[in-house]
Design an enzyme around this catalytic site. Structure first.
Site, PDB file in Angstrom:
ATOM      1  N   GLU A  13      -9.571  -7.373  26.873  1.00 41.70           N
ATOM      2  CA  GLU A  13     -10.161  -8.538  27.542  1.00 41.70           C
ATOM      3  C   GLU A  13      -9.071  -9.588  27.765  1.00 41.70           C
ATOM      4  O   GLU A  13      -8.343  -9.928  26.847  1.00 41.70           O
ATOM      5  CB  GLU A  13     -11.317  -9.087  26.691  1.00 41.70           C
ATOM      6  CG  GLU A  13     -11.880 -10.422  27.143  1.00 41.70           C
ATOM      7  CD  GLU A  13     -12.340 -10.458  28.600  1.00 41.70           C
ATOM      8  OE1 GLU A  13     -13.162  -9.623  28.998  1.00 41.70           O
ATOM      9  OE2 GLU A  13     -11.854 -11.343  29.341  1.00 41.70           O
TER      10      GLU A  13
ATOM     11  N   THR B 139     -18.310 -13.117  32.382  1.00 43.69           N
ATOM     12  CA  THR B 139     -18.943 -14.098  33.268  1.00 43.69           C
ATOM     13  C   THR B 139     -20.297 -14.502  32.710  1.00 43.69           C
ATOM     14  O   THR B 139     -20.631 -15.699  32.635  1.00 43.69           O
ATOM     15  CB  THR B 139     -19.139 -13.481  34.671  1.00 43.69           C
ATOM     16  OG1 THR B 139     -17.873 -13.043  35.158  1.00 43.69           O
ATOM     17  CG2 THR B 139     -19.749 -14.476  35.633  1.00 43.69           C
TER      18      THR B 139
ATOM     19  N   GLY C 235     -29.118 -17.817  47.786  1.00 46.31           N
ATOM     20  CA  GLY C 235     -29.503 -16.632  47.008  1.00 46.31           C
ATOM     21  C   GLY C 235     -29.970 -17.060  45.624  1.00 46.31           C
ATOM     22  O   GLY C 235     -30.310 -18.232  45.408  1.00 46.31           O
TER      23      GLY C 235
ATOM     24  N   ILE D 161     -28.388 -17.475  42.705  1.00 45.60           N
ATOM     25  CA  ILE D 161     -27.596 -18.499  42.020  1.00 45.60           C
ATOM     26  C   ILE D 161     -27.732 -19.838  42.740  1.00 45.60           C
ATOM     27  O   ILE D 161     -27.932 -20.885  42.117  1.00 45.60           O
ATOM     28  CB  ILE D 161     -26.113 -18.052  41.898  1.00 45.60           C
ATOM     29  CG1 ILE D 161     -26.012 -16.823  40.993  1.00 45.60           C
ATOM     30  CG2 ILE D 161     -25.231 -19.184  41.370  1.00 45.60           C
ATOM     31  CD1 ILE D 161     -24.626 -16.215  40.891  1.00 45.60           C
TER      32      ILE D 161
ATOM     33  N   HIS E 239     -55.844 -13.054  26.301  1.00 48.71           N
ATOM     34  CA  HIS E 239     -56.449 -14.245  26.914  1.00 48.71           C
ATOM     35  C   HIS E 239     -56.348 -15.426  25.943  1.00 48.71           C
ATOM     36  O   HIS E 239     -56.603 -15.241  24.751  1.00 48.71           O
ATOM     37  CB  HIS E 239     -57.909 -13.971  27.234  1.00 48.71           C
ATOM     38  CG  HIS E 239     -58.617 -15.191  27.773  1.00 48.71           C
ATOM     39  ND1 HIS E 239     -58.457 -15.614  29.074  1.00 48.71           N
ATOM     40  CD2 HIS E 239     -59.441 -16.075  27.163  1.00 48.71           C
ATOM     41  CE1 HIS E 239     -59.166 -16.708  29.247  1.00 48.71           C
ATOM     42  NE2 HIS E 239     -59.770 -17.015  28.109  1.00 48.71           N
TER      43      HIS E 239
HETATM   44  P1  FAD Z   1     -17.954  -9.798  33.969  1.00 48.56           P
HETATM   45  O1  FAD Z   1     -19.057 -10.448  33.236  1.00 48.56           O
HETATM   46  O2  FAD Z   1     -17.360 -10.498  35.127  1.00 48.56           O
HETATM   47  O3  FAD Z   1     -16.853  -9.469  32.886  1.00 48.56           O
HETATM   48  C1  FAD Z   1     -15.654  -8.878  33.221  1.00 48.56           C
HETATM   49  C2  FAD Z   1     -14.656  -9.209  32.150  1.00 48.56           C
HETATM   50  O4  FAD Z   1     -13.469  -8.481  32.396  1.00 48.56           O
HETATM   51  C3  FAD Z   1     -14.252 -10.685  32.147  1.00 48.56           C
HETATM   52  O5  FAD Z   1     -14.408 -11.197  30.841  1.00 48.56           O
HETATM   53  C4  FAD Z   1     -12.791 -10.687  32.583  1.00 48.56           C
HETATM   54  O6  FAD Z   1     -12.024 -11.690  31.940  1.00 48.56           O
HETATM   55  C5  FAD Z   1     -12.337  -9.301  32.146  1.00 48.56           C
HETATM   56  N1  FAD Z   1     -11.251  -8.746  32.950  1.00 48.56           N
HETATM   57  C6  FAD Z   1     -11.176  -8.672  34.300  1.00 48.56           C
HETATM   58  N2  FAD Z   1     -10.062  -8.034  34.686  1.00 48.56           N
HETATM   59  C7  FAD Z   1      -9.412  -7.686  33.549  1.00 48.56           C
HETATM   60  C8  FAD Z   1      -8.195  -6.998  33.294  1.00 48.56           C
HETATM   61  N3  FAD Z   1      -7.453  -6.509  34.284  1.00 48.56           N
HETATM   62  N4  FAD Z   1      -7.820  -6.848  32.013  1.00 48.56           N
HETATM   63  C9  FAD Z   1      -8.569  -7.332  30.980  1.00 48.56           C
HETATM   64  N5  FAD Z   1      -9.739  -7.979  31.186  1.00 48.56           N
HETATM   65  C10 FAD Z   1     -10.158  -8.144  32.443  1.00 48.56           C
HETATM   66  N6  FAD Z   1     -27.033 -11.785  35.872  1.00 48.56           N
HETATM   67  C11 FAD Z   1     -28.238 -11.557  35.324  1.00 48.56           C
HETATM   68  O7  FAD Z   1     -28.561 -10.388  35.044  1.00 48.56           O
HETATM   69  N7  FAD Z   1     -29.112 -12.582  35.063  1.00 48.56           N
HETATM   70  C12 FAD Z   1     -28.816 -13.864  35.352  1.00 48.56           C
HETATM   71  O8  FAD Z   1     -29.630 -14.762  35.108  1.00 48.56           O
HETATM   72  C13 FAD Z   1     -27.552 -14.147  35.920  1.00 48.56           C
HETATM   73  N8  FAD Z   1     -27.186 -15.414  36.209  1.00 48.56           N
HETATM   74  C14 FAD Z   1     -25.948 -15.663  36.703  1.00 48.56           C
HETATM   75  C15 FAD Z   1     -25.603 -16.977  36.976  1.00 48.56           C
HETATM   76  C16 FAD Z   1     -24.355 -17.265  37.479  1.00 48.56           C
HETATM   77  C17 FAD Z   1     -23.991 -18.694  37.765  1.00 48.56           C
HETATM   78  C18 FAD Z   1     -23.419 -16.209  37.701  1.00 48.56           C
HETATM   79  C19 FAD Z   1     -22.048 -16.503  38.224  1.00 48.56           C
HETATM   80  C20 FAD Z   1     -23.754 -14.900  37.440  1.00 48.56           C
HETATM   81  C21 FAD Z   1     -25.034 -14.614  36.944  1.00 48.56           C
HETATM   82  N9  FAD Z   1     -25.417 -13.301  36.681  1.00 48.56           N
HETATM   83  C22 FAD Z   1     -26.658 -13.054  36.174  1.00 48.56           C
HETATM   84  C23 FAD Z   1     -24.540 -12.149  36.966  1.00 48.56           C
HETATM   85  C24 FAD Z   1     -23.851 -11.659  35.690  1.00 48.56           C
HETATM   86  O9  FAD Z   1     -23.138 -12.721  35.101  1.00 48.56           O
HETATM   87  C25 FAD Z   1     -22.927 -10.511  36.043  1.00 48.56           C
HETATM   88  O10 FAD Z   1     -23.671  -9.494  36.696  1.00 48.56           O
HETATM   89  C26 FAD Z   1     -22.294  -9.902  34.797  1.00 48.56           C
HETATM   90  O11 FAD Z   1     -21.558 -10.856  34.066  1.00 48.56           O
HETATM   91  C27 FAD Z   1     -21.361  -8.747  35.197  1.00 48.56           C
HETATM   92  O12 FAD Z   1     -20.868  -8.142  34.052  1.00 48.56           O
HETATM   93  P2  FAD Z   1     -19.491  -7.325  34.088  1.00 48.56           P
HETATM   94  O13 FAD Z   1     -19.279  -6.853  32.695  1.00 48.56           O
HETATM   95  O14 FAD Z   1     -19.513  -6.335  35.173  1.00 48.56           O
HETATM   96  O15 FAD Z   1     -18.378  -8.366  34.516  1.00 48.56           O
END
Ligand code: FAD
Length: 471
Positions: free
Chosen positions: A37, A44, A185, A187, A449
């Site tokens: 990480e 995110t 959308g 967000i 209920h």
């Molecule tokens: P991410 O959460 O983006 O995590 C990827 C990780 O990889 C990060 O920590 C990053 O630092 C790390 N990384 C990237 N590249 C590298 C690399 N080369 N080497 C080492 N580490 C790396 N989803 C929901 O289901 N419900 C919600 O209510 C919701 N609300 C949201 C609200 C907002 C404002 C936003 C922006 C998103 C929301 N989402 C929601 C979407 C959700 O956050 C994402 O779908 C989810 O975080 C994706 O998970 P992920 O593991 O694919 O990627």
């Protein structure tokens, strides 16, 4: 740090919901797992997405509740807002969850490396910077879970002052008096709703003909009506071309229309995959023209020993729980266990705006487009006793079923809800759609209920042919 290549059953790049779920699930199955990480585990979702956004929406909910307290005979005096307290509370919530997650990973003996990783040929992952720069980890299997970052728009340079993406927005200590949210959308609507409930004058600018495109039209109408009533201006079908700052404000230019003059512009125009620099030469992984990694239903990429999960995967919903589900599919495939692929048409969706939206399965329009004849029933929350008790009667439950030859409702194709706490009520609809239940089967089950979920039960009864309150 030694230059010897470290060997693991699974090396995961990215510690967001996709990556950490794969690590926890893989480690609990006895796999030797490394997780790399570049920032903080939780990704995110925990640090810049789901959790912070919902904390602020809860702040808005508390404010609304207090504003309506007098209708319950509770005197509160004037409501004041110190948003920095909500920001600090959000950080506390995030920190606690981050500590919990870090402890879980440690407890499962997942090896965590800090730094930015790149996958090279033969499943060797190199750490390029950060505390563990120089480490090379080879996985029998590698999982790409690098996630996504906010998209931006030409003409809107993100400066963290006037133009913000969700990343900067969720770090604000004070709220602006006026804001334009570009993108209507999930967000965008959550941000617009929260800002408006906290007293900011909000305009939503959306390029498509409607906000919440992809949601059922009935649900969109409920949210649209509520936004209008609360003074949120929605301009859909518009193209924004840029903005011109002046005297602490900025004029957002809308093609062929009036400028929108606001203190802050919030960009909520989607997220792009974080795939730049992720892949070295000879990995055999296919990336599409938009930068997303292509994976099959087992989450395998074009290289059978490399998997991709979460937001970085092409043509899948960008949702945290989809990442969890894909992580389980990837780990089970690695273990050689039987696996049910994620059915992307039937994942649960939850939008935490006021009013909330939750749905699963096909909308009425999508069902018809796919050639289904349908039976549709809907029930507004107005007649629900719990909704009356809590004073939140705006909203509807709509259920779509396939029409049988005799005209009655058969298999349930979609459940769509807008209204109070529907994000907590979707579970039953999710099971109904994914268990491929018929209207009668689902209607035979009882709802407590008085509860908000009775509206779902009532709609099912009506769909099965005989409602108590709904015809
Ligand atoms: P991410 O959460 O983006 O995590 C990827 C990780 O990889 C990060 O920590 C990053 O630092 C790390 N990384 C990237 N590249 C590298 C690399 N080369 N080497 C080492 N580490 C790396 N989803 C929901 O289901 N419900 C919600 O209510 C919701 N609300 C949201 C609200 C907002 C404002 C936003 C922006 C998103 C929301 N989402 C929601 C979407 C959700 O956050 C994402 O779908 C989810 O975080 C994706 O998970 P992920 O593991 O694919 O990627």
């Amino acid at each position: 740090m030694t230059n010897e290549v470290q060997l693991f059953d699974v090396v995961i790049i990215g510690g967001g919901p996709g990556g950490y779920a794969a690590a926890l699930y893989g480690a609990s199955a006895g796999l030797n797992v490394a997780l790399i990480e570049r920032d903080k585990v939780g990704g995110t979702c925990l640090h810049r997405g789901c959790v912070p956004a919902k904390e602020f929406l809860e702040t808005a909910h508390v404010r609304r509740t207090i504003e309506h307290a007098s209708t319950f005979g509770i005197g509160t005096g004037a409501v004041s807002v110190d948003f920095s307290v909500s920001q600090a509370r959000k950080n506390e919530v995030v920190d606690k969850l981050h500590k919990g997650l870090s402890g879980l990973l440690k407890g499962r003996k997942v090896t965590i490396y800090e730094g930015t990783a790149r996958l090279d040929a033969d499943q060797v992952v190199r750490i390029l910077d950060g505390a563990d720069a120089g480490v090379e980890a080879k996985g029998t299997n590698v999982i790409l879970a690098a996630g996504s970052v906010p998209r931006t728009l030409p003409g809107f340079d993100v400066d963290g002052q006037i133009v913000l993406t969700s990343d900067e927005f969720l770090d604000l200590d004070t709220l602006p008096a006026s804001a334009a949210v570009i993108g209507g959308g999930a967000i965008g609507c959550e941000f617009a709703s929260m800002l408006s409930d906290m007293g900011t004058a909000v305009t939503v600018l959306e390029g498509l003909p409607t906000i919440l495109a992809g949601c059922d039209s009935e649900v969109v109408s409920v949210v649209g009506r509520s936004f209008k009533k609360r003074g949120i201006e929605v301009r859909a079908g518009v193209n924004v071309t840029g903005h011109t700052p002046a005297k602490g404000k900025t004029a957002v230019h809308v093609e062929g229309g009036d400028d929108v003059v606001v203190e802050v512009v919030v960009l909520a125009v989607g997220r792009r995959p974080r795939s730049e620099g992720l892949l070295g030469d000879g990995t055999g992984v296919e990336v599409n023209e938009r930068g997303f990694v292509v994976a099959n239903s087992s989450m395998r990429t074009a290289n059978p020993n490399v998997y991709a999960i979460g937001d970085i995967v092409a043509n899948t919903p960008q949702l945290a729980h989809v990442g969890f589900a894909e992580a389980i599919v990837a780990i089970k495939t690695i273990l050689g266990e039987p696996v049910v692929p994620v059915d992307y048409d039937r994942v649960p969706w939850a939008i935490y705006s006021n009013p909330e939206v939750a749905f699963v399965g096909l909308t009425e329009a999508a069902a018809k487009e796919r050639g289904y004849e349908v039976v549709v029933k809907k029930d507004p929350f107005g007649g629900n006793s719990r909704a009356q008790i809590i004073g939140e009667t705006e909203g509807v439950v709509k259920i779509i079923a396939e029409k049988r030859a005799d005209g009655t409702a058969g298999q349930i194709l979609g459940v769509h809800m807008a209204g109070p706490w529907v994000t907590e009520q979707l579970g039953a609809g999710y099971y109904a759609v994914n268990w491929e239940a018929t209207a009668e089967e689902a209607a035979a089950l009882i709802q407590p209920h008085p509860s908000l979920s009775e509206t779902f039960g009532e709609t099912l009864l009506a769909l099965a042919g005989r409602g108590l309150h709904v015809g």
